[in-house]
Write an enzyme that holds these catalytic residues in place. Structure first.
Site, short mmCIF file in Angstrom:
data_model
loop_
_atom_site.label_atom_id
_atom_site.label_comp_id
_atom_site.label_asym_id
_atom_site.label_seq_id
_atom_site.Cartn_x
_atom_site.Cartn_y
_atom_site.Cartn_z
CB CYS A 97 -1.29 47.25 -56.05
SG CYS A 97 -1.76 47.03 -54.33
CG HIS A 383 -2.23 52.45 -53.71
ND1 HIS A 383 -2.38 52.16 -55.05
CD2 HIS A 383 -1.96 51.25 -53.11
CE1 HIS A 383 -2.21 50.86 -55.25
NE2 HIS A 383 -1.96 50.28 -54.08
CB CYS A 414 5.17 46.30 -55.45
SG CYS A 414 4.58 47.67 -54.42
#
Length: 428
Positions: A97, A383, A414
């Site tokens: 990510c 996301h 994160c």
């Protein structure tokens, strides 16, 4: 001949960004490949800043987390299919990510060192078109058949195939070291830090409301380009309230009493792509472009989520920013009070709240919630893993420029694998 004296790093300007609206998986972008989405985002940037001529961009850095074999050399193939000069070098990068922000950092380093004058960074991901792997037992049989020297040997190997071998390996949102999904890891951390359901729902509702308000006032007019019938992020729910979110059932942490994490306070699987244009001050001045902000610091960290203090919350899968940000601020000589805006990637509402609590435990001042994710974040936008970092950089830079004065913004992301990528943007 004496060696050249080392030159101080140059300031790296964030010029702007472009992305496609983010879509829920198996929706409008169900048949859109990573390259198609990334090309659309890149073309939007090329058109907006007139980057078509040879040499306009020094290089393109991008990546994806969920990649097909056809995504080999994704960044370079995207360049070749875009309006950018085909002679523009490109390479892939991947840090789960954190990919989008790490791509920005990689590009920025070359600009800072004088190795290039401009670069585009970004990322794309599709949860809809996730790659399906060949069953491992079938793969071994096929390899054995390929190695066979005779037709008989190949037939003998293929005769071992059974119906069960034809079941594909479907990607799982689980950590190889633990077998737990990201949501289940986040549920453990939420319990460790005592994060309540009410806090999570309040943060999620605010994300949707703030994103909706940002669209209404035109913040994304230059940042988001229409794609496949979408003009806004599909996951956005302007009418989200704490009361509506409270009606949802928990979906993570069901193995312990009092689960608090729902689909409403967690990010959905998402498809999308985003890009950011970075440059030296000289490049911007030559083109008559005013930078939105400058990238002035960055830091990464990782935690031992498989064997560390997970139950105590210190080494939760998504807690690496709790270590990266204090280190970065100490190195920069800054405190939380020095930031006008704070952008924390909202993988889960509980993870954001745990990160805030961990920062305070490590001696940082509390974050003023009025400065946190002021235009919404991942809970509202969605996301697409590798695209999120580029989205946040472009949005934060635009927010800083909108203030029409000096300002400073903090980015915290994160990532899977127990990692964190963080950065500072400033406008002087």
């Amino acid at each position: 001949m004496s060696p050249l004296a080392p030159q101080p790093p140059r300031r790296v300007a964030v010029i702007g960004g472009t992305r496609v609206p983010f879509a829920r998986s198996d929706g409008p972008y169900a048949t859109a490949a990573n390259q198609e989405m990334l090309t659309a985002a890149l073309d939007g940037l090329v058109e907006r800043y007139g980057l078509q001529e040879p040499g306009a961009v020094g290089e393109f850095v991008a990546g994806a987390v969920l990649k097909h074999s056809r995504d080999f050399n994704l960044a370079r193939e995207t360049v070749l299919g875009s309006a950018l000069d085909p002679r523009t070098p490109a390479y892939d990068i991947q840090q789960a990510c954190g990919t989008g922000l790490q791509a920005v950092i990689a590009a920025a380093n070359k600009i800072a060192l004088g190795q290039t004058e401009s670069a585009v960074a970004g990322g794309a991901d599709t949860a809809s078109d996730a790659p399906l792997g060949v069953n491992d037992r079938l793969r071994r049989i096929l390899l054995q058949a390929r190695r066979a020297k005779t037709t008989g040997g190949r037939l003998k190997a293929l005769a071992k195939v059974r119906p069960g071998h034809l079941v594909p390996d479907i990607p799982r949102n689980a950590e190889p070291r633990t077998g737990l999904s990201m949501g289940e890891h986040a549920a453990v951390t939420a319990r460790a830090w005592g994060i309540t359901r009410e806090e999570q729902d309040a943060l999620a509702a605010a994300s949707h409301q703030r994103l909706a308000a940002a669209y209404e006032r035109g913040l994304f007019q230059d940042l988001v380009i229409p794609f496949r019938g979408l003009a806004r992020d599909q996951n956005l729910r302007p009418g989200s309230t704490v009361e509506k979110l409270a009606a949802l059932k928990p979906v993570f942490g069901l193995d312990a009493p009092g689960p608090t994490m729902t689909a409403g306070n967690s990010t959905p699987l998402t498809d999308g792509a985003a890009t950011v244009l970075l440059a030296s001050e000289e490049w911007a001045e030559a083109r008559g472009v005013e930078p939105l902000a400058y990238l002035t610091a960055y830091e990464t960290a990782a935690v031992d989520f498989a064997g560390g203090d997970v139950a105590g919350g210190e080494d939760g899968l998504l807690m690496a920013p709790a270590y990266a940000v204090p280190r970065m601020l100490e190195r920069a000589g800054l405190g939380i009070a020095d930031f006008d805006l704070v952008e924390i990637h909202e993988a889960f509402a509980s993870q954001v709240l745990a990160t805030l609590a961990a920062w305070e435990k490590r001696g940082l001042a509390p974050v003023d919630r009025a400065r946190l994710n002021v235009a919404g974040s991942s809970l509202a936008t969605g996301h697409p893993f590798a695209a999120t970092g580029a989205r946040i950089v472009a949005t934060l830079a635009t927010l800083l420029a909108e203030r029409e004065g000096p300002g400073r913004g903090l980015i915290s992301i994160c990532a899977a694998g127990g990692q964190g990528v963080t950065a500072i943007l400033e406008r002087t």
